[in-house]
Design a protein around this motif. Structure first.
Motif, mmCIF file in Angstrom:
data_model
loop_
_atom_site.group_PDB
_atom_site.id
_atom_site.type_symbol
_atom_site.label_atom_id
_atom_site.label_comp_id
_atom_site.label_asym_id
_atom_site.label_seq_id
_atom_site.Cartn_x
_atom_site.Cartn_y
_atom_site.Cartn_z
ATOM 1 N N SER A 114 -9.793 3.515 4.130
ATOM 2 C CA SER A 114 -10.039 4.744 4.761
ATOM 3 C C SER A 114 -9.713 4.779 6.284
ATOM 4 O O SER A 114 -9.311 5.819 6.863
ATOM 5 N N ILE A 151 0.854 -1.194 0.111
ATOM 6 C CA ILE A 151 -0.046 0.014 0.001
ATOM 7 C C ILE A 151 0.816 1.303 0.087
ATOM 8 O O ILE A 151 0.808 2.273 -0.662
ATOM 9 N N PHE A 189 -12.101 -0.242 4.462
ATOM 10 C CA PHE A 189 -10.975 -0.794 5.229
ATOM 11 C C PHE A 189 -9.986 0.161 4.980
ATOM 12 O O PHE A 189 -9.055 0.593 5.869
HETATM 13 N N1 TRP Z 1 -6.269 5.594 5.880
HETATM 14 C C1 TRP Z 1 -5.222 6.193 5.174
HETATM 15 C C2 TRP Z 1 -5.937 7.078 4.264
HETATM 16 O O1 TRP Z 1 -7.161 7.338 4.228
HETATM 17 C C3 TRP Z 1 -4.178 5.271 4.468
HETATM 18 C C4 TRP Z 1 -3.639 4.356 5.425
HETATM 19 C C5 TRP Z 1 -2.854 4.773 6.592
HETATM 20 C C6 TRP Z 1 -3.753 2.993 5.590
HETATM 21 N N2 TRP Z 1 -2.727 3.233 7.298
HETATM 22 C C7 TRP Z 1 -3.101 2.305 6.779
HETATM 23 C C8 TRP Z 1 -4.405 2.009 4.456
HETATM 24 C C9 TRP Z 1 -3.278 0.986 6.950
HETATM 25 C C10 TRP Z 1 -4.696 0.805 4.972
HETATM 26 C C11 TRP Z 1 -4.087 0.356 5.892
HETATM 27 O O2 TRP Z 1 -5.389 7.847 3.578
#
Ligand code: TRP
Length: 447
Positions: free
Chosen positions: A227, A100, A225
């Motif tokens: 977000s 990711i 998930f």
């Molecule tokens: N949630 C973050 C966003 O919306 C991205 C992110 C950070 C993430 N840590 C994560 C996504 C762990 C998946 C798993 O930009």
């Protein structure tokens, strides 16, 4: 040698870091393009259901495992289930977090580039060829996007390397509220555009016919998930820096609601503009990088808003990327006894290399489509977000729902003796895993 494990200075510190992790490119960039590709309103409803029924309950699951175990994602499973294969899910999470961050960092690099161009006034007026082609010619060049991607990773590494407390907590305290204020101002302006009504209808008036498309369910689940930063152990790791004197249910609910508000408001910013400037809502990952400059271009003082906006977005991206990098780092520090410095640099380098593929996939490697018609970046995103994250989250739910006794589960989540506890436990033990399996089967065309 066993040094004392690090911890948050306060519960507020944890809340800010967890919100910083949740709120990022996912709320603005990813939410709007995925909603756009999946037809808008009906997708929004599926997304909200995913957040409430699966996402927020699992956020509490993930944080409570970490807090109870006081260890990284592999170590937490090992500690709470010694000699059992649960820890394999931890390695899965580490792999997903690398994947990711690989493409996340490329997109965050674009955000840096936009900030830079606003700061220098280059984007104050629409380039001759238009914002769309200008963006395309930037992303399709070889080295430029890689330099910004590298720069973003260097910043992320430097923050993780110096320990999370100071930098991240402070940046979050200033820039999250700023981002929220800017988004609300932008939403007001967007609503005054000519395409506003059409944009609002697209976002809020469900066109139920899209529900016959099997991929819309998995996309909504994957977005929830992504977000909420669920499923790879980022929130578990953050939870592990928390002591048991702080109560979790209110905190996790607050994080989930806040994150969702950011997504909805950014939808209110983006979709009116999409229709006002005749951009296709299903343009994909490039969507916000074309709509936002078009909005700023029409606004009074828009150029300055552009500076502040892309600065806030870049910082929101950093506070998220830090949580992703912390997953392998905290594992390597414990399991390999590496210093924080070495762990951050080595993991960061691997991520940078993974991101090169995603970046080149926009240009020279555009013909490489690992999954269906998706280029390298979209494929990495698809596999990680729609498969790895829900699987990781389901494993956590099964762990708390079936490996723990009910009493242990409720205690770990600070829900002992409450009515809410039984509801949560039922969701975690049965409903969430069953829904995830159904959505998977359905995406595979088996349901
Ligand atoms: N949630 C973050 C966003 O919306 C991205 C992110 C950070 C993430 N840590 C994560 C996504 C762990 C998946 C798993 O930009």
């Amino acid at each position: 040698m066993n040094m004392a494990r690090e911890s948050w200075a306060s519960k507020l510190g944890f809340m800010l870091a967890a919100m910083g992790s949740a709120v990022g490119l996912g709320n603005i960039w990813r939410f709007s393009y995925v909603a756009g590709e999946n037809g808008g309103g009906a997708f929004l409803i599926l997304y909200l259901i995913s957040v409430l029924v699966i996402g927020i309950p699992l956020l509490l699951v993930e944080v409570s495992i970490g807090r109870k175990a006081q260890s990284d994602v592999v170590g937490s499973y090992e500690k709470l289930a010694p000699g059992k294969p649960w820890y394999l899910a931890g390695f899965f999470g580490i792999g997903a977090s690398l994947l990711i961050l690989g493409f996340y960092s490329v997109v965050a690099g674009w955000s840096f580039y936009y900030f830079w161009n606003y700061l220098n006034g280059f984007f104050f007026n629409e380039p001759q060829e238009g914002y769309g082609p200008a963006f395309e010619s930037f992303t399709t060049t070889l080295t430029q996007p890689l330099i910004w991607h590298g720069l973003f990773m260097v910043v992320t590494i430097l923050i993780v390397l110096s320990g999370v407390k100071k930098g991240i907590e402070l940046a979050n305290k200033i820039f999250m509220p700023l981002l929220a204020i800017l988004l609300i101002i932008l939403a007001g302006f967007s609503l005054s555009l000519d395409g506003a009504a059409e944009g609002m209808r697209f976002l809020f008036q469900p066109d139920w016919s899209v529900l016959s498309d099997p991929t819309v369910y998995i996309s909504a689940l994957g977005q929830a998930f992504f977000s909420l930063s669920l499923g790879v152990g980022a929130m578990m790791t953050y939870g592990s820096y928390l002591s048991s004197s702080h109560k979790l249910p209110g905190a996790t609910f607050g994080i989930g609601i806040m994150d969702t508000l950011f997504a909805i408001i950014s939808g209110v910013v983006i979709f009116p503009a999409v229709f006002a400037f005749s951009i296709e809502p299903d343009s994909g990952p490039v969507l916000v990088f074309i709509t936002l400059p078009s909005i700023f271009n029409q606004m009074p003082f828009g150029g300055y808003v552009g500076i502040l906006f892309f600065l806030s977005l870049s910082l929101a991206a950093i506070s998220s990327s830090v949580s992703l990098l912390e997953v392998p780092v905290s594992y390597l520090m414990r399991a390999a006894s590496w210093t924080r410095r070495k762990a951050a640099m080595v993991s960061g380098l691997i991520i940078f290399i993974l991101g090169i593929g995603a970046s080149l996939g926009m240009g020279v490697l555009a013909g490489v489509t690992p999954i269906g018609e998706n280029n390298i970046m979209d494929s990495m995103d698809y596999i990680a977000s729609n498969i790895f994250l829900p699987l990781g989250g389901m494993t956590m739910a099964l762990f708390v729902g079936w490996h723990f006794t009910k009493r242990t589960a409720l205690e770990a989540a600070d829900l002992s003796g409450t009515g809410l506890g039984s509801v949560w436990y039922g969701l975690v033990r049965y409903i969430a895993p069953i829904l995830i399996v159904i959505i998977f089967l359905q995406a595979l065309g088996l349901f």
